[in-house]
Design a protein around this motif. Structure first.
Motif, short mmCIF file in Angstrom:
data_model
loop_
_atom_site.label_atom_id
_atom_site.label_comp_id
_atom_site.label_asym_id
_atom_site.label_seq_id
_atom_site.Cartn_x
_atom_site.Cartn_y
_atom_site.Cartn_z
N PHE A 4 13.56 12.52 47.58
CA PHE A 4 12.40 11.63 47.66
C PHE A 4 12.81 10.17 47.45
O PHE A 4 12.41 9.28 48.20
N ILE A 5 13.61 9.92 46.42
CA ILE A 5 14.06 8.55 46.13
C ILE A 5 14.90 8.02 47.30
O ILE A 5 14.76 6.86 47.70
N GLN A 6 15.74 8.89 47.86
CA GLN A 6 16.56 8.49 49.01
C GLN A 6 15.67 8.05 50.17
O GLN A 6 15.92 7.02 50.81
N LEU A 7 14.64 8.84 50.45
CA LEU A 7 13.74 8.51 51.56
C LEU A 7 12.99 7.20 51.30
O LEU A 7 12.80 6.38 52.21
N VAL A 8 12.57 6.99 50.05
CA VAL A 8 11.84 5.77 49.71
C VAL A 8 12.74 4.55 49.86
O VAL A 8 12.35 3.53 50.47
N ILE A 9 13.95 4.60 49.32
CA ILE A 9 14.86 3.45 49.40
C ILE A 9 15.24 3.16 50.84
O ILE A 9 15.27 2.00 51.28
N ASP A 10 15.54 4.21 51.60
CA ASP A 10 15.86 4.01 53.02
C ASP A 10 14.67 3.41 53.77
O ASP A 10 14.84 2.56 54.65
N GLY A 11 13.46 3.86 53.42
CA GLY A 11 12.26 3.30 54.04
C GLY A 11 12.06 1.84 53.67
O GLY A 11 11.66 1.03 54.52
N LEU A 12 12.33 1.49 52.42
CA LEU A 12 12.24 0.09 52.01
C LEU A 12 13.26 -0.77 52.75
O LEU A 12 12.96 -1.91 53.14
N SER A 13 14.45 -0.23 52.94
CA SER A 13 15.49 -0.97 53.67
C SER A 13 15.09 -1.20 55.12
O SER A 13 15.18 -2.32 55.65
N THR A 14 14.62 -0.14 55.78
CA THR A 14 14.17 -0.27 57.17
C THR A 14 12.95 -1.20 57.26
O THR A 14 12.86 -2.06 58.13
N GLY A 15 12.02 -1.03 56.31
CA GLY A 15 10.84 -1.90 56.28
C GLY A 15 11.19 -3.35 56.05
O GLY A 15 10.49 -4.25 56.53
N SER A 16 12.29 -3.61 55.34
CA SER A 16 12.70 -4.99 55.10
C SER A 16 13.11 -5.68 56.39
O SER A 16 12.90 -6.88 56.57
N VAL A 17 13.70 -4.92 57.31
CA VAL A 17 14.05 -5.49 58.61
C VAL A 17 12.77 -5.85 59.37
O VAL A 17 12.66 -6.92 59.97
N TYR A 18 11.79 -4.93 59.36
CA TYR A 18 10.51 -5.23 59.99
C TYR A 18 9.88 -6.46 59.33
O TYR A 18 9.28 -7.31 60.01
N ALA A 19 10.02 -6.54 58.02
CA ALA A 19 9.39 -7.63 57.27
C ALA A 19 9.98 -8.98 57.64
O ALA A 19 9.25 -9.98 57.72
N ALA A 20 11.30 -9.04 57.86
CA ALA A 20 11.92 -10.32 58.22
C ALA A 20 11.33 -10.85 59.52
O ALA A 20 11.01 -12.05 59.64
N LEU A 21 11.18 -9.97 60.50
CA LEU A 21 10.61 -10.39 61.78
C LEU A 21 9.12 -10.70 61.63
O LEU A 21 8.61 -11.65 62.23
N ALA A 22 8.42 -9.90 60.82
CA ALA A 22 7.00 -10.14 60.60
C ALA A 22 6.77 -11.49 59.91
O ALA A 22 5.82 -12.21 60.23
N LEU A 23 7.63 -11.84 58.96
CA LEU A 23 7.50 -13.13 58.28
C LEU A 23 7.68 -14.29 59.26
O LEU A 23 7.01 -15.32 59.16
N ALA A 24 8.61 -14.13 60.22
CA ALA A 24 8.79 -15.16 61.23
C ALA A 24 7.54 -15.32 62.10
O ALA A 24 7.13 -16.43 62.44
N ILE A 25 6.91 -14.19 62.44
CA ILE A 25 5.67 -14.23 63.23
C ILE A 25 4.56 -14.93 62.43
O ILE A 25 3.81 -15.75 62.96
N VAL A 26 4.47 -14.60 61.14
CA VAL A 26 3.47 -15.24 60.28
C VAL A 26 3.73 -16.73 60.17
O VAL A 26 2.79 -17.55 60.20
N LEU A 27 5.00 -17.11 60.07
CA LEU A 27 5.34 -18.52 59.93
C LEU A 27 4.91 -19.31 61.15
O LEU A 27 4.33 -20.41 61.03
#
Length: 293
Positions: A4-27
């Motif tokens: 479970f922890i592995q899946l959560v951390i991996d999801g946070l890592s993948t989500g962080s990539v989405y977040a970087a692009l999303a932050l650029a769109i918001v900017l």
């Protein structure tokens, strides 16, 4: 528990990539009021610039810094030379222009570097650390830390600095901002430049995790737009939390919900969007727009 922890951390890592692009769109949206669909293509171009510099013998950190600086300049140039002709017209036309720009930049990358997979140098040490039975890579942890730092800096920019407030003022009402003495044209260039630099960070974070190809950000762009819708266009913190939520829920649904599996996990963020927008059309952390009529 370890799985479970592995899946959560991996999801946070993948989500962080989405977040970087999303932050650029918001900017870009906070600076101009537009949605920039070309952000994924600009991120890919930045990654290729850094890759080309490393191939010429430049140290990785210098190649990354040079790529970000080049992206800042490219974003400002695109706003000044191209987007300014459409920003004060029909917003739908400007959005179509950004889609065309995405296609153009992707084509240029393919023309110069081809569609062959390239191996981008790793950004973080290759070791791992074990926490409660889960094996966490330094790459995943490093990606999360970078996005948290960027999220905090953007929130401070928009809320606590004169530049951020000026960018928001221009996005809300360009004419009123101009009458107030704000340098609208310069601020629009700054907004696009900053967003392009942030997109460069997204591309450079993705490139070592995937093969470097002209289309490597296509899926990430879809998820980033989903995070923007869920989190709200007015909230950098909101889009990061939404991107993390998407990444984690995707992993958990694929692992624990049998009929979804890894084939249908792409549907998870869109189901989440449907559920959230029924109750909060402005997104989880967005503000309602109040229009005087």
């Amino acid at each position: 528990m370890g799985t479970f922890i592995q899946l959560v951390i991996d999801g946070l890592s993948t989500g962080s990539v989405y977040a970087a692009l999303a932050l650029a769109i918001v900017l870009v949206n906070q600076a101009t009021g537009l949605i920039n669909f070309a952000q994924g293509g600009m991120a890919v171009l930045s990654a290729y610039i850094a890759f080309a510099l490393t191939q010429l013998g430049a140290p990785l950190i210098l190649a990354i810094l040079a790529s970000i600086v080049a992206s800042l300049a490219l974003g400002a140039l695109i706003e000044w030379y191209l987007m300014r002709r459409f920003e004060r017209g029909d917003p739908d036309t400007a959005v179509v222009v950004t889609i065309g720009l995405l296609t153009l930049i992707t084509g240029i990358c393919a023309w110069i570097w081809s569609y062959d997979n390239q191996i981008f140098p790793p950004l973080f040490p290759t070791g791992t650390v074990t926490v409660l039975g889960a094996v966490l890579s330094f790459s995943s942890l490093g990606t999360i830390i970078v996005i948290v730092a960027i999220m905090v800096l953007l929130q401070v920019l928009f809320v606590g600095t004169k530049l951020g407030l000026a960018l928001r003022a221009v996005a809300i009402n360009t004419q009123s901002a101009a009458f107030s003495g704000l340098p609208v044209g310069r601020l629009l260039m700054v907004g696009w430049g900053l967003a392009a630099g942030l997109g460069a960070v997204a591309g450079i974070l993705v490139a070592p995790q995937l093969s470097l190809t002209p289309g490597m950000m296509d899926n990430a762009l879809v998820y980033a737009l989903a995070a923007v819708i869920l989190g709200g266009l007015s909230s950098p913190i909101g889009v990061v939390i939404a991107a993390w939520l998407i990444g984690v829920l995707e992993n958990l649904a694929a692992a624990y919900i049998g009929f979804i599996g890894y084939d249908l996990k792409i549907a998870v963020p869109f189901i989440l969007i449907f559920v959230v927008l029924i109750g909060r059309p402005q997104g989880l952390f967005g503000r309602k727009a109040v229009v005087r009529v």
